[in-house]
Scaffold this active site. Sequence first.
Site, PDB file in Angstrom:
ATOM      1  N   LYS A  71       2.531  36.134  55.777  1.00 44.56           N
ATOM      2  CA  LYS A  71       2.388  36.923  57.006  1.00 44.56           C
ATOM      3  C   LYS A  71       1.486  36.146  57.977  1.00 44.56           C
ATOM      4  O   LYS A  71       0.704  35.301  57.509  1.00 44.56           O
ATOM      5  CB  LYS A  71       1.845  38.313  56.692  1.00 44.56           C
ATOM      6  N   HIS A 127      -3.177  44.880  56.059  1.00 44.28           N
ATOM      7  CA  HIS A 127      -4.092  45.115  54.941  1.00 44.28           C
ATOM      8  C   HIS A 127      -4.742  46.507  55.009  1.00 44.28           C
ATOM      9  O   HIS A 127      -4.746  47.255  54.047  1.00 44.28           O
ATOM     10  CB  HIS A 127      -5.224  44.089  54.935  1.00 44.28           C
ATOM     11  N   HIS A 136      -0.720  39.266  50.652  1.00 46.01           N
ATOM     12  CA  HIS A 136      -1.389  39.275  49.339  1.00 46.01           C
ATOM     13  C   HIS A 136      -2.086  40.598  49.024  1.00 46.01           C
ATOM     14  O   HIS A 136      -2.423  40.855  47.874  1.00 46.01           O
ATOM     15  CB  HIS A 136      -2.337  38.082  49.192  1.00 46.01           C
ATOM     16  N   SER A 196      -3.105  21.054  53.308  1.00 47.25           N
ATOM     17  CA  SER A 196      -4.451  20.676  53.742  1.00 47.25           C
ATOM     18  C   SER A 196      -5.229  21.873  54.284  1.00 47.25           C
ATOM     19  O   SER A 196      -6.399  21.749  54.625  1.00 47.25           O
ATOM     20  CB  SER A 196      -4.342  19.616  54.859  1.00 47.25           C
ATOM     21  N   GLU A 226     -16.373  40.344  56.723  1.00 51.24           N
ATOM     22  CA  GLU A 226     -16.442  38.995  56.139  1.00 51.24           C
ATOM     23  C   GLU A 226     -17.725  38.364  56.628  1.00 51.24           C
ATOM     24  O   GLU A 226     -18.081  38.538  57.802  1.00 51.24           O
ATOM     25  CB  GLU A 226     -15.239  38.152  56.598  1.00 51.24           C
TER      26      GLU A 226
HETATM   27  N1  LIG Z   1      -6.370  31.709  55.550  1.00 51.85           N
HETATM   28  C1  LIG Z   1      -6.122  32.886  55.021  1.00 51.85           C
HETATM   29  O1  LIG Z   1      -6.964  33.500  54.355  1.00 51.85           O
HETATM   30  C2  LIG Z   1      -4.771  33.519  55.223  1.00 51.85           C
HETATM   31  C3  LIG Z   1      -3.794  32.925  55.984  1.00 51.85           C
HETATM   32  N2  LIG Z   1      -2.566  33.520  56.107  1.00 51.85           N
HETATM   33  C4  LIG Z   1      -1.472  32.889  56.838  1.00 51.85           C
HETATM   34  O2  LIG Z   1      -1.120  31.697  56.144  1.00 51.85           O
HETATM   35  C5  LIG Z   1      -0.775  30.668  57.038  1.00 51.85           C
HETATM   36  C6  LIG Z   1      -1.680  29.465  56.814  1.00 51.85           C
HETATM   37  O3  LIG Z   1      -3.039  29.858  56.963  1.00 51.85           O
HETATM   38  P1  LIG Z   1      -4.227  28.811  56.964  1.00 51.85           P
HETATM   39  O4  LIG Z   1      -4.110  27.862  55.823  1.00 51.85           O
HETATM   40  O5  LIG Z   1      -5.458  29.571  57.085  1.00 51.85           O
HETATM   41  O6  LIG Z   1      -3.942  28.063  58.310  1.00 51.85           O
HETATM   42  P2  LIG Z   1      -4.475  26.666  58.841  1.00 51.85           P
HETATM   43  O7  LIG Z   1      -4.805  26.848  60.257  1.00 51.85           O
HETATM   44  O8  LIG Z   1      -5.535  26.119  57.935  1.00 51.85           O
HETATM   45  O9  LIG Z   1      -3.152  25.787  58.769  1.00 51.85           O
HETATM   46  C7  LIG Z   1      -2.627  25.223  57.590  1.00 51.85           C
HETATM   47  C8  LIG Z   1      -2.218  23.782  57.861  1.00 51.85           C
HETATM   48  O10 LIG Z   1      -1.181  23.769  58.836  1.00 51.85           O
HETATM   49  C9  LIG Z   1      -1.364  22.634  59.686  1.00 51.85           C
HETATM   50  N3  LIG Z   1      -1.493  23.124  61.075  1.00 51.85           N
HETATM   51  C10 LIG Z   1      -2.516  23.812  61.611  1.00 51.85           C
HETATM   52  N4  LIG Z   1      -2.263  24.110  62.900  1.00 51.85           N
HETATM   53  C11 LIG Z   1      -1.059  23.591  63.187  1.00 51.85           C
HETATM   54  C12 LIG Z   1      -0.240  23.579  64.341  1.00 51.85           C
HETATM   55  N5  LIG Z   1      -0.621  24.155  65.489  1.00 51.85           N
HETATM   56  N6  LIG Z   1       0.936  22.967  64.273  1.00 51.85           N
HETATM   57  C13 LIG Z   1       1.363  22.395  63.120  1.00 51.85           C
HETATM   58  N7  LIG Z   1       0.610  22.378  61.997  1.00 51.85           N
HETATM   59  C14 LIG Z   1      -0.563  22.968  62.018  1.00 51.85           C
HETATM   60  C15 LIG Z   1      -2.604  21.929  59.247  1.00 51.85           C
HETATM   61  O11 LIG Z   1      -2.225  20.880  58.357  1.00 51.85           O
HETATM   62  P3  LIG Z   1      -1.929  19.397  58.842  1.00 51.85           P
HETATM   63  O12 LIG Z   1      -2.614  19.166  60.139  1.00 51.85           O
HETATM   64  O13 LIG Z   1      -2.444  18.544  57.729  1.00 51.85           O
HETATM   65  O14 LIG Z   1      -0.455  19.371  58.955  1.00 51.85           O
HETATM   66  C16 LIG Z   1      -3.345  22.946  58.423  1.00 51.85           C
HETATM   67  O15 LIG Z   1      -4.131  22.381  57.408  1.00 51.85           O
HETATM   68  C17 LIG Z   1      -0.895  31.274  58.425  1.00 51.85           C
HETATM   69  O16 LIG Z   1       0.376  31.726  58.774  1.00 51.85           O
HETATM   70  C18 LIG Z   1      -1.822  32.459  58.238  1.00 51.85           C
HETATM   71  O17 LIG Z   1      -1.531  33.468  59.159  1.00 51.85           O
HETATM   72  C19 LIG Z   1      -2.269  34.669  55.452  1.00 51.85           C
HETATM   73  C20 LIG Z   1      -3.195  35.284  54.677  1.00 51.85           C
HETATM   74  C21 LIG Z   1      -4.533  34.786  54.519  1.00 51.85           C
HETATM   75  O1  LIG Z   2      -4.687  37.811  55.119  1.00 52.67           O
HETATM   76  C1  LIG Z   2      -5.861  37.600  55.339  1.00 52.67           C
HETATM   77  O2  LIG Z   2      -6.766  38.065  54.456  1.00 52.67           O
HETATM   78  C2  LIG Z   2      -8.017  37.407  54.339  1.00 52.67           C
HETATM   79  C3  LIG Z   2      -8.903  38.341  53.527  1.00 52.67           C
HETATM   80  O3  LIG Z   2      -8.389  38.450  52.242  1.00 52.67           O
HETATM   81  P1  LIG Z   2      -9.315  38.889  51.039  1.00 52.67           P
HETATM   82  O4  LIG Z   2      -8.375  38.937  49.878  1.00 52.67           O
HETATM   83  O5  LIG Z   2     -10.361  37.830  50.898  1.00 52.67           O
HETATM   84  O6  LIG Z   2      -9.876  40.224  51.390  1.00 52.67           O
HETATM   85  C4  LIG Z   2      -8.597  37.094  55.687  1.00 52.67           C
HETATM   86  O7  LIG Z   2      -9.758  36.326  55.520  1.00 52.67           O
HETATM   87  C5  LIG Z   2      -7.582  36.287  56.484  1.00 52.67           C
HETATM   88  O8  LIG Z   2      -8.048  36.056  57.796  1.00 52.67           O
HETATM   89  C6  LIG Z   2      -6.292  37.048  56.597  1.00 52.67           C
HETATM   90  O9  LIG Z   2      -5.306  36.259  57.237  1.00 52.67           O
END
Ligand SMILES: NC(=O)C1=CN([C@@H]2O[C@H](COP(=O)(O)OP(=O)(O)OC[C@H]3O[C@@H](n4cnc5c(N)ncnc54)[C@H](OP(=O)(O)O)[C@@H]3O)[C@@H](O)[C@H]2O)C=CC1
Ligand SMILES: O=C1O[C@H](COP(=O)(O)O)[C@@H](O)[C@H](O)[C@H]1O
Length: 375
Positions: free
Chosen positions: A216, A307, A246, A81, A284
């Site tokens: 990460k 990064h 990534h 989600s 961003e």
């Molecule tokens: N967003 C990005 O661009 C990037 C993110 N990351 C890493 O990837 C991972 C996921 O990122 P992202 O999708 O942005 O994160 P989110 O905050 O959107 O979390 C993903 C899902 O995890 C569940 N969640 C959120 N907070 C909690 C909590 N405190 N406890 C348990 N479940 C929780 C929620 O789903 P639900 O409530 O439905 O269970 C949510 O939709 C992180 O570790 C982040 O550091 C890495 C690179 C890029």
């Molecule tokens: O890992 C992450 O990278 C994105 C930025 O990635 P990009 O490929 O769009 O440059 C960043 O938005 C995010 O916060 C971070 O966790």
Amino acid sequence: MLLCFRTPATFSFRCRPILLPPAFSPALVQTGRRYRIHLNCADSSNGHPLNAVSKLDGKEDKSDGDTTGGTTLSIIVIGASGDLAKKKIFPALFALYYDNCLPEYFTVFGYSRSKMSDKELRTAISQTLTCRIDQRENCSGKMDKFLQRCFYHPGQYGSNQDFAELHNKLQKKEGGKLSNRLFYLSIPPNVFVEVVSSASTSASSPNGWTRVIVEKPFGRDSESSAQLTTSLKKYLQEEQIFRIDHYLGKELVENLSVLRFSNLIFEPLWSRKYIRSVQFVFSEDFGTEGRGYFDSYGIIRDIMQNHLLQILALFAMEAPVSLDAEDIRNEKVKVLRSMRKLKLEDVVIGQYKGHQIDGKTKPSYTDDPLVSKTA
Ligand SMILES: NC(=O)C1=CN([C@@H]2O[C@H](COP(=O)(O)OP(=O)(O)OC[C@H]3O[C@@H](n4cnc5c(N)ncnc54)[C@H](OP(=O)(O)O)[C@@H]3O)[C@@H](O)[C@H]2O)C=CC1
Ligand SMILES: O=C1O[C@H](COP(=O)(O)O)[C@@H](O)[C@H](O)[C@H]1O
């Protein structure tokens, strides 16, 4: 020679003239009057290709996620989600599917706590699976087929029972055949270990491999990173764990090496003799927007030590003796070792304030509902 790259993220071809020295000669395939790097789906940097089972190879896909023979691959996106799943993972899986880089029999399962039906998941992810591909055929048809392979199972992250129910659903799709399972942890790091514990206890593949991709950050510092590894290894062998950042595979970043070392104009000029200063700007044009993990990790851990240092190292390193990962790593390490240590007084840290642009109000960092008011 014109070198054309296909970008998995945008599906576009970009071409530039280059001269390739021997160490940088990828497999080139002549197509018409141009040369293209031949992207082999079986290639992978760690020797564990995703399609270690039979590939689709352009054949018509009739399986709809159910198998009647052969090996199956189930990809389970934990945190389906969330922001990362929506923005990067599902689009990347679709890109692999589009390019026939997924096995013939595969199923994608989203898993998170949010209540959603299969249909709702498909609708949600279809928003980001746009056919951004210029002049590519049959994209929407392939998208529909891909979506038919996507399912959803709601569950708690630390619940053996919920993962056991997922296991039952997976087994039905896998049809009793040899099944490989890939769990992609797209969740905040504080729930990594409970997911791995429950998934490995209740939803490991009974007869194929089970692998886990961990996004990460891998901890807040080296001590917590080591702790995380120790905790994960209670349930998994090191060979089952795949740590992902990534930027290592980002096209823009990968192209930096080609631009530097395969370009007759830049290569001789790329030195302190001709370049006075370099600035790396990461900007961003959006706020935290759904990135719930952001505030507790902070921008430095989120993008700087990984990064941006990655880009800096690729930008400043000497040419590696080969494209072997170890050789590239060694050159990067030399750059990082030779850098002066940053002093706190050289660092400026700021925070966005609320403001107005063209009559529209832009929220401050602390206005974001996911950010603490005291951040
Ligand atoms: N967003 C990005 O661009 C990037 C993110 N990351 C890493 O990837 C991972 C996921 O990122 P992202 O999708 O942005 O994160 P989110 O905050 O959107 O979390 C993903 C899902 O995890 C569940 N969640 C959120 N907070 C909690 C909590 N405190 N406890 C348990 N479940 C929780 C929620 O789903 P639900 O409530 O439905 O269970 C949510 O939709 C992180 O570790 C982040 O550091 C890495 C690179 C890029
Ligand atoms: O890992 C992450 O990278 C994105 C930025 O990635 P990009 O490929 O769009 O440059 C960043 O938005 C995010 O916060 C971070 O966790």
